[in-house]
Design an enzyme around this catalytic site. Structure first.
Site, PDB file in Angstrom:
ATOM      1  N   LYS A  89      14.474  10.446 -25.198  1.00 40.98           N
ATOM      2  CA  LYS A  89      13.230  10.497 -25.976  1.00 40.98           C
ATOM      3  C   LYS A  89      13.580  10.781 -27.431  1.00 40.98           C
ATOM      4  O   LYS A  89      14.473  11.575 -27.703  1.00 40.98           O
ATOM      5  CB  LYS A  89      12.345  11.648 -25.467  1.00 40.98           C
ATOM      6  CG  LYS A  89      11.860  11.473 -24.066  1.00 40.98           C
ATOM      7  CD  LYS A  89      10.998  12.645 -23.645  1.00 40.98           C
ATOM      8  CE  LYS A  89      11.800  13.862 -23.219  1.00 40.98           C
ATOM      9  NZ  LYS A  89      12.610  13.684 -22.032  1.00 40.98           N
ATOM     10  N   SER A  90      12.867  10.169 -28.325  1.00 46.55           N
ATOM     11  CA  SER A  90      12.939  10.591 -29.725  1.00 46.55           C
ATOM     12  C   SER A  90      11.748  10.026 -30.469  1.00 46.55           C
ATOM     13  O   SER A  90      11.271   8.944 -30.149  1.00 46.55           O
ATOM     14  CB  SER A  90      14.233  10.116 -30.397  1.00 46.55           C
ATOM     15  OG  SER A  90      14.266  10.611 -31.722  1.00 46.55           O
ATOM     16  N   VAL A  91      11.292  10.788 -31.448  1.00 42.57           N
ATOM     17  CA  VAL A  91      10.229  10.275 -32.319  1.00 42.57           C
ATOM     18  C   VAL A  91      10.778  10.100 -33.738  1.00 42.57           C
ATOM     19  O   VAL A  91      10.027   9.825 -34.668  1.00 42.57           O
ATOM     20  CB  VAL A  91       8.994  11.214 -32.343  1.00 42.57           C
ATOM     21  CG1 VAL A  91       8.313  11.231 -30.981  1.00 42.57           C
ATOM     22  CG2 VAL A  91       9.364  12.624 -32.773  1.00 42.57           C
TER      23      VAL A  91
ATOM     24  N   LEU B 101      20.093  13.741 -22.487  1.00 43.22           N
ATOM     25  CA  LEU B 101      20.804  14.606 -23.438  1.00 43.22           C
ATOM     26  C   LEU B 101      20.704  16.064 -23.026  1.00 43.22           C
ATOM     27  O   LEU B 101      21.278  16.938 -23.674  1.00 43.22           O
ATOM     28  CB  LEU B 101      20.231  14.416 -24.847  1.00 43.22           C
ATOM     29  CG  LEU B 101      20.217  12.967 -25.349  1.00 43.22           C
ATOM     30  CD1 LEU B 101      19.533  12.873 -26.710  1.00 43.22           C
ATOM     31  CD2 LEU B 101      21.643  12.420 -25.426  1.00 43.22           C
TER      32      LEU B 101
ATOM     33  N   ARG C 165      17.316   8.887 -35.239  1.00 48.14           N
ATOM     34  CA  ARG C 165      17.897   9.153 -33.909  1.00 48.14           C
ATOM     35  C   ARG C 165      17.604   8.008 -32.931  1.00 48.14           C
ATOM     36  O   ARG C 165      18.442   7.680 -32.091  1.00 48.14           O
ATOM     37  CB  ARG C 165      17.409  10.496 -33.367  1.00 48.14           C
ATOM     38  CG  ARG C 165      18.058  11.662 -34.101  1.00 48.14           C
ATOM     39  CD  ARG C 165      17.782  12.990 -33.427  1.00 48.14           C
ATOM     40  NE  ARG C 165      16.470  13.519 -33.691  1.00 48.14           N
ATOM     41  CZ  ARG C 165      16.120  14.208 -34.777  1.00 48.14           C
ATOM     42  NH1 ARG C 165      17.029  14.460 -35.702  1.00 48.14           N
ATOM     43  NH2 ARG C 165      14.905  14.663 -34.947  1.00 48.14           N
TER      44      ARG C 165
ATOM     45  N   ASP D 255       9.007   4.097 -21.145  1.00 45.49           N
ATOM     46  CA  ASP D 255       8.761   4.864 -19.926  1.00 45.49           C
ATOM     47  C   ASP D 255       7.685   5.906 -20.177  1.00 45.49           C
ATOM     48  O   ASP D 255       7.904   6.878 -20.890  1.00 45.49           O
ATOM     49  CB  ASP D 255      10.070   5.557 -19.505  1.00 45.49           C
ATOM     50  CG  ASP D 255       9.866   6.407 -18.273  1.00 45.49           C
ATOM     51  OD1 ASP D 255      10.164   5.924 -17.171  1.00 45.49           O
ATOM     52  OD2 ASP D 255       9.395   7.557 -18.398  1.00 45.49           O
TER      53      ASP D 255
ATOM     54  N   TYR E 274       1.350  11.958 -18.845  1.00 48.03           N
ATOM     55  CA  TYR E 274       1.755  12.165 -20.251  1.00 48.03           C
ATOM     56  C   TYR E 274       0.564  11.978 -21.202  1.00 48.03           C
ATOM     57  O   TYR E 274       0.646  12.308 -22.378  1.00 48.03           O
ATOM     58  CB  TYR E 274       2.854  11.191 -20.692  1.00 48.03           C
ATOM     59  CG  TYR E 274       4.165  11.254 -19.965  1.00 48.03           C
ATOM     60  CD1 TYR E 274       4.454  12.269 -19.064  1.00 48.03           C
ATOM     61  CD2 TYR E 274       5.136  10.293 -20.195  1.00 48.03           C
ATOM     62  CE1 TYR E 274       5.674  12.299 -18.400  1.00 48.03           C
ATOM     63  CE2 TYR E 274       6.352  10.320 -19.540  1.00 48.03           C
ATOM     64  CZ  TYR E 274       6.610  11.322 -18.640  1.00 48.03           C
ATOM     65  OH  TYR E 274       7.820  11.340 -17.993  1.00 48.03           O
TER      66      TYR E 274
ATOM     67  N   LYS F 186       3.937   6.040 -14.172  1.00 51.11           N
ATOM     68  CA  LYS F 186       4.147   6.849 -12.956  1.00 51.11           C
ATOM     69  C   LYS F 186       2.827   7.374 -12.408  1.00 51.11           C
ATOM     70  O   LYS F 186       1.897   7.686 -13.164  1.00 51.11           O
ATOM     71  CB  LYS F 186       5.067   8.037 -13.268  1.00 51.11           C
ATOM     72  CG  LYS F 186       6.323   7.657 -14.012  1.00 51.11           C
ATOM     73  CD  LYS F 186       7.280   8.806 -14.213  1.00 51.11           C
ATOM     74  CE  LYS F 186       8.334   8.439 -15.242  1.00 51.11           C
ATOM     75  NZ  LYS F 186       7.914   8.656 -16.636  1.00 51.11           N
TER      76      LYS F 186
ATOM     77  N   ILE G   4      16.872   6.930 -20.507  1.00 56.38           N
ATOM     78  CA  ILE G   4      15.630   6.835 -21.300  1.00 56.38           C
ATOM     79  C   ILE G   4      15.505   8.063 -22.210  1.00 56.38           C
ATOM     80  O   ILE G   4      14.592   8.869 -22.053  1.00 56.38           O
ATOM     81  CB  ILE G   4      14.386   6.685 -20.391  1.00 56.38           C
ATOM     82  CG1 ILE G   4      14.421   7.673 -19.204  1.00 56.38           C
ATOM     83  CG2 ILE G   4      14.261   5.262 -19.868  1.00 56.38           C
ATOM     84  CD1 ILE G   4      13.074   7.827 -18.514  1.00 56.38           C
TER      85      ILE G   4
ATOM     86  N   ASN H  90      20.710   6.410 -31.092  1.00 60.08           N
ATOM     87  CA  ASN H  90      20.764   6.510 -29.625  1.00 60.08           C
ATOM     88  C   ASN H  90      20.929   5.135 -28.980  1.00 60.08           C
ATOM     89  O   ASN H  90      21.431   5.024 -27.860  1.00 60.08           O
ATOM     90  CB  ASN H  90      19.497   7.181 -29.082  1.00 60.08           C
ATOM     91  CG  ASN H  90      19.425   8.661 -29.426  1.00 60.08           C
ATOM     92  OD1 ASN H  90      20.376   9.224 -29.961  1.00 60.08           O
ATOM     93  ND2 ASN H  90      18.298   9.287 -29.132  1.00 60.08           N
TER      94      ASN H  90
HETATM   95  P1  A2P Z   1      13.415  14.091 -31.732  1.00 58.73           P
HETATM   96  O1  A2P Z   1      12.213  13.413 -31.169  1.00 58.73           O
HETATM   97  O2  A2P Z   1      13.101  14.955 -32.919  1.00 58.73           O
HETATM   98  O3  A2P Z   1      14.556  13.120 -31.987  1.00 58.73           O
HETATM   99  P2  A2P Z   1      16.031  14.177 -23.807  1.00 58.73           P
HETATM  100  O4  A2P Z   1      15.606  12.761 -23.772  1.00 58.73           O
HETATM  101  O5  A2P Z   1      17.428  14.408 -23.346  1.00 58.73           O
HETATM  102  O6  A2P Z   1      15.074  15.072 -23.103  1.00 58.73           O
HETATM  103  O7  A2P Z   1      16.018  14.655 -25.316  1.00 58.73           O
HETATM  104  C1  A2P Z   1      14.849  14.565 -26.062  1.00 58.73           C
HETATM  105  C2  A2P Z   1      14.879  15.569 -27.175  1.00 58.73           C
HETATM  106  O8  A2P Z   1      16.113  15.451 -27.857  1.00 58.73           O
HETATM  107  C3  A2P Z   1      13.798  15.353 -28.197  1.00 58.73           C
HETATM  108  O9  A2P Z   1      13.361  16.633 -28.556  1.00 58.73           O
HETATM  109  C4  A2P Z   1      14.479  14.661 -29.382  1.00 58.73           C
HETATM  110  O10 A2P Z   1      13.927  15.125 -30.588  1.00 58.73           O
HETATM  111  C5  A2P Z   1      15.895  15.128 -29.236  1.00 58.73           C
HETATM  112  N1  A2P Z   1      16.861  14.077 -29.547  1.00 58.73           N
HETATM  113  C6  A2P Z   1      16.743  12.758 -29.296  1.00 58.73           C
HETATM  114  N2  A2P Z   1      17.834  12.115 -29.723  1.00 58.73           N
HETATM  115  C7  A2P Z   1      18.660  13.049 -30.236  1.00 58.73           C
HETATM  116  C8  A2P Z   1      19.931  13.006 -30.848  1.00 58.73           C
HETATM  117  N3  A2P Z   1      20.560  11.850 -31.019  1.00 58.73           N
HETATM  118  N4  A2P Z   1      20.497  14.176 -31.260  1.00 58.73           N
HETATM  119  C9  A2P Z   1      19.834  15.326 -31.112  1.00 58.73           C
HETATM  120  N5  A2P Z   1      18.617  15.444 -30.559  1.00 58.73           N
HETATM  121  C10 A2P Z   1      18.031  14.319 -30.115  1.00 58.73           C
END
Ligand code: A2P
Length: 296
Positions: A243-245, A192, A249, A46, A51, A76, A241, A253
Site C-alpha cells: 500500500k502507498s499513497v 513490507l 514510493r 485490491d 475498506y 472482498k 500488494i 515499489n
Molecule cells: P505511505 O502511504 O505514506 O507510502 P504494507 O503494504 O506493508 O502494509 O505497508 C504500507 C505502509 O507502508 C503504508 O503506511 C505506506 O505509507 C508505507 N510504505 C509504502 N511503501 C513504502 C516504502 N517504499 N518505504 C517505506 N514505507 C512504505
C-alpha cells in the site's frame, strides 16, 4: 512499469504486483492514489467492502479510460455478510459501488472458524456468481492450512489465490508449500510488514524495513529496503500488494523487475522469519471486528 502476470487456475492473468488500497486514516486519498498508480503503470487494485472505498476505486478506474480487460480488480466479502443469500446481495452491492460489470478476483476476507458452515455457504454463492460470469476467479484470504483443507473438503473449486499476511518476519512457509501443491497463488498483504503494527514488529528490534540485513542489502544492490523485500517475495513466487499513497514510493515499489537477489541473499532474508503472525488470529475475527491493521 508493467508488472509481469501469473495465470490463475481459472485461466485469467493476474499482475504479480498491485496496489493495496486500505487506508483507514485517510480514505479520502484512495482515489488519488489509484489514479497516480494507474499513471505509473499499476494494473491491479485490491480493495474490500469493509475498506469503504470501493466507490473511489471505481471512479479512479473509470476516469483513467484504460480498457477494462487491462485492469485487474480484487474486492472482498466481509464476514458480516456470510451466508448464501447475504453473499449474493453483498457482491452485487460491491459491484455497484465499483461501477463494474465483473470483478477479476473475489475473496472471502477472513475464514469464520466458529461458523464454518456460513463460510462454506458463502463460498458456494461465490461459485454461483462465477458461473454467471460476474467473477473471473474465486479466492480466500487469511486462511491457514487447516481451514483451507476444511474448505476444500466441502467445495468444488480450488481457490485461485489465498491472500495472507506475509513479510520477512512471517514467511508462512508451511502454507506456501500447501499452496504450491494445490496450484493456489500466494498473495502477500502487508508485504513490507508495516501495517501489521510497527510497534509490534519493533519489539523484535526493528521493523522489516529497518532491519540491519535489509539495510545492508539495500546498500549492496543500490535499491531501497522496500524494493529488496518486495523482490524477495517475487523471487519466492509470492505476489504482492504493497500500500502507498505517496507517488514517490508508489513508483519505487513498482521498480522491482529489473534486478535479481542472489540465492545467498534470499536465504539470508529467510532467516528473519519468526514463525509468528503480527495481525489477528483468524478465530479472533468476528463480524463486528474490523481488524486493526493500520500502521501505528
Ligand atoms: P505511505 O502511504 O505514506 O507510502 P504494507 O503494504 O506493508 O502494509 O505497508 C504500507 C505502509 O507502508 C503504508 O503506511 C505506506 O505509507 C508505507 N510504505 C509504502 N511503501 C513504502 C516504502 N517504499 N518505504 C517505506 N514505507 C512504505
Amino acid at each position: 512499469m508493467a508488472s509481469p502476470t501469473i495465470r490463475l487456475n481459472a485461466g485469467n492473468e493476474m499482475p504479480l504486483l498491485g496496489l493495496g488500497v486500505l487506508n483507514r486514516e485517510r480514505p479520502d486519498l484512495t482515489s488519488h492514489a489509484v489514479s497516480a498508480a494507474l499513471n505509473l503503470g499499476y494494473r491491479l487494485f485490491d480493495t474490500a467492502s469493509v475498506y469503504n472505498n470501493e466507490r473511489d476505486v471505481g471512479e479512479a478506474i473509470k476516469a483513467a479510460d484504460i480498457s477494462r480487460p487491462d485492469i485487474f480488480v480484487t474486492t472482498k466479502l466481509w464476514i458480516g455478510h456470510y451466508g448464501y443469500d447475504q453473499t449474493i446481495r453483498a457482491f452485487h452491492a460491491s459491484l455497484k459501488r465499483l461501477a463494474l460489470e465483473y470483478v477479476d478476483l473475489y475473496l472471502l476476507h477472513w475464514p469464520y472458524p466458529t461458523r464454518f458452515d456460513l463460510t462454506i455457504a458463502s463460498y458456494r454463492a461465490v461459485e454461483h456468481l462465477k458461473e454467471q460470469g460476474l467473477i473471473k476467479s474465486i479466492g480466500v484470504s487469511n486462511f491457514g492450512p487447516e481451514l483451507l483443507q476444511g474448505l476444500l473438503r466441502e467445495v468444488k473449486t480450488v481457490p485461485a489465490v489465498n491472500q495472507v499476511e506475509l513479510h520477512p518476519f512471517f514467511a508462512q512457509r508451511e502454507l506456501r508449500v500447501i499452496h504450491a501443491e494445490l496450484g493456489i497463488v500466494t498473495q502477500a498483504w502487508s508485504p513490507l510488514g508495516r501495517s501489521v503494527g510497527i510497534s509490534k514488529t519493533r519489539l523484535l528490534g526493528s521493523t522489516p524495513l529497518e532491519h540491519p540485513l535489509i539495510q545492508s542489502l539495500s546498500s549492496k544492490y543500490s535499491k531501497s529496503p522496500a524494493q529488496i523485500i518486495l523482490r524477495w517475495h517475487i523471487q519466492n513466487g509470492i505476489t504482492v500488494i504493497p500500500k502507498s499513497v505517496n507517488e514517490h514510493r508508489l513508483l519505487k515499489n513498482a521498480k522491482i523487475f529489473d534486478f535479481e537477489l542472489a540465492p545467498g541473499d534470499l536465504a539470508a532474508i529467510d532467516t528473519l522469519d519468526t514463525g509468528r503472525r503480527f495481525s489477528l488470529e483468524p478465530d479472533a475475527v468476528v463480524p463486528g471486528t474490523y481488524p486493526t491493521i493500520v500502521a501505528d
